[in-house]
Motif scaffolding. Structure first.
Motif, PDB file in Angstrom:
ATOM      1  N   LEU A  76       7.008  -7.018   4.634  1.00 53.76           N
ATOM      2  CA  LEU A  76       6.004  -6.350   3.616  1.00 53.76           C
ATOM      3  C   LEU A  76       4.864  -5.998   4.308  1.00 53.76           C
ATOM      4  CD1 LEU A  76       6.939  -8.434   0.460  1.00 53.76           C
ATOM      5  CD2 LEU A  76       8.062  -6.156   1.178  1.00 53.76           C
ATOM      6  N   LYS A  77       4.197  -5.163   3.725  1.00 55.42           N
ATOM      7  CA  LYS A  77       2.601  -4.562   4.109  1.00 55.42           C
ATOM      8  C   LYS A  77       1.809  -5.653   3.823  1.00 55.42           C
ATOM      9  CE  LYS A  77       3.302   0.233   3.411  1.00 55.42           C
ATOM     10  NZ  LYS A  77       2.937   1.505   2.721  1.00 55.42           N
ATOM     11  N   PRO A  78       0.747  -5.754   4.554  1.00 54.35           N
ATOM     12  CA  PRO A  78      -0.310  -6.856   4.315  1.00 54.35           C
ATOM     13  C   PRO A  78      -0.848  -6.961   3.154  1.00 54.35           C
ATOM     14  CG  PRO A  78      -0.628  -5.833   6.653  1.00 54.35           C
ATOM     15  CD  PRO A  78       0.289  -5.179   5.919  1.00 54.35           C
ATOM     16  N   THR A  79      -1.032  -5.626   2.287  1.00 52.72           N
ATOM     17  CA  THR A  79      -1.688  -5.500   1.086  1.00 52.72           C
ATOM     18  C   THR A  79      -0.543  -6.049   0.038  1.00 52.72           C
ATOM     19  OG1 THR A  79      -1.009  -3.303   1.198  1.00 52.72           O
ATOM     20  CG2 THR A  79      -3.240  -3.606   1.626  1.00 52.72           C
ATOM     21  N   THR A  80       0.615  -5.833   0.233  1.00 50.33           N
ATOM     22  CA  THR A  80       1.670  -6.350  -0.695  1.00 50.33           C
ATOM     23  C   THR A  80       1.678  -7.915  -0.574  1.00 50.33           C
ATOM     24  OG1 THR A  80       3.025  -4.255  -0.379  1.00 50.33           O
ATOM     25  CG2 THR A  80       4.151  -6.146  -1.360  1.00 50.33           C
ATOM     26  N   MET A  81       1.720  -8.588   0.736  1.00 50.67           N
ATOM     27  CA  MET A  81       1.736  -9.617   0.823  1.00 50.67           C
ATOM     28  C   MET A  81       0.588 -10.457   0.260  1.00 50.67           C
ATOM     29  SD  MET A  81       4.381 -10.700   2.187  1.00 50.67           S
ATOM     30  CE  MET A  81       3.820 -12.621   2.335  1.00 50.67           C
TER      31      MET A  81
END
Length: 367
Positions: A76-81
């Motif tokens: 997953l993308k860092p923002t999603t994480m």
């Protein structure tokens, strides 16, 4: 589950944990960790470590979370994480962290849901319906993960039922007149231009903050090909939200001219440098300040995207054209989001049917 004592050079007593375990490849391994102040801490470390190695549903929820996040980190993308961690640490671990996954049943989930539904902050404001839905979905995702990888028979969230709503009951939008009233209350030219771009293009704030001079094309179009985010102090250029989010959109002459004039005043800016260096939170603060100064009810920055869509609907553009401009993955997303902005669509359909009924069929010629 023994723990071992050792003494530092300064005479201070510490504890360490040393034990064997079988890793995910089936190999026997040995690990040792020092630096615990008490025997209890050393034993707790070993217990937690071994629990994470389990692949059955009697794993602790807190251990499941660690394994889940470690797995998702690569996908997953860092923002999603970051969003996942925030929800899990604040709304899930305090309730379920000490429980075994197999002991989390529908009754416990319903009680957890009811507590969140009943919550009120110091101003008496509850969590939004969309936030409740997001939090519930995260718990369900974790339990689905346990079903897939930890032999949990079924996801108890499904039987417990959901909470909240996928979409807000009311969408807050500004007309062009209201937007211009708001825009007139902004002092900084850079901020004013940023809001103009958001309102007259409908792009997302992350797409706006990722813009570089190279993205402003001579054909008076903007090439939207990346997203900007700041995660744990690190500034990142990320891929667009979805494949369709990567798009090229036309902009009006006045906006193209304003962007070029602004860039020309940025000394030493390179083709790949960001045009705007403020943050999403700065935009949220400014929209609140300027709207109150202009005598308007504040809306969110993202609502400018909804306002743009509303303006396009008023101008008569089709759902397909709007979907392409906003970067929606499908026309269905556009219709699901903005169908309520077509209040007279049924009447228009009826009018067309009336017109069709009144038009006499073509006469037939017989030979």
């Amino acid at each position: 589950m023994p723990a071992y004592k050792y003494t530092l050079k300064n005479g201070k007593t510490m504890w360490y944990a040393a034990f064997n375990y079988t890793d995910w490849t089936g190999q026997n391994k040995h690990t040792c960790k020092r630096g615990f102040k008490t025997q209890r801490e050393a034993k707790e470390y070993e217990r937690s470590f071994l629990d994470q190695e389990k692949n059955t549903s009697d794993i602790l929820f807190s251990s499941l979370v660690e394994n889940y996040l470690e797995d998702m980190e690569h996908r997953l993308k860092p923002t999603t994480m970051e969003n996942k961690r925030f929800i899990i640490e604040g709304k899930l671990l305090p309730y379920f962290g000490r429980l075994k996954v197999c002991d989390i049943d529908t009754i416990k989930i319903r009680k957890w849901q009811n507590e969140l539904i009943s919550y009120r902050d110091e101003n008496g404001k509850p969590f939004s319906q969309t936030y409740l839905k997001t939090v519930n979905n995260q718990l369900s995702a974790l339990m689905n993960y346990a079903v897939s990888h930890y032999q949990l028979p079924s996801n108890p969230c499904k039987a417990a039922g959901s909470m909240g709503k996928s979409k807000a009951d009311e969408m807050h939008i500004w007309t062009q007149e209201q937007y211009e009233q708001f825009s007139g209350a902004i002092q900084k030219s850079s901020v004013k231009l940023a809001f103009d771009i958001l309102f007259y293009t409908g792009m997302r704030s992350g797409e706006l903050l990722a813009l570089t001079p190279a993205d402003i094309l001579p054909t008076k179009r903007i090439d939207i090909n990346k997203n900007f985010a700041k995660v744990k102090g690190e500034e990142l250029f990320l891929d667009p939200k979805t494949p369709k989010a990567k798009r090229c959109i036309s902009i009006p002459d006045f906006l193209y001219d304003d962007i070029h004039e602004y860039i020309s005043k940025l000394y030493g800016i390179g083709k790949g440098d960001r045009i705007f260096y403020f943050t999403k939170s700065a935009l949220e603060k400014e929209i609140k300040r300027a709207s109150e100064k202009a005598g308007l009810q504040p809306i969110r920055v993202h609502d400018l995207r909804h306002s743009h869509a509303s303006m396009l609907i008023e101008l008569g553009f089709s759902p397909l054209e709007i979907a392409d401009r906003l970067g929606h993955e499908s026309v269905k997303t556009t219709l699901d989001t903005y169908s309520h902005l077509y209040p007279d669509k049924d009447q228009k359909l009826a009018d067309r049917l009336n017109q069709f009924r009144r038009t006499p069929p073509p006469s037939k010629e017989f030979t």
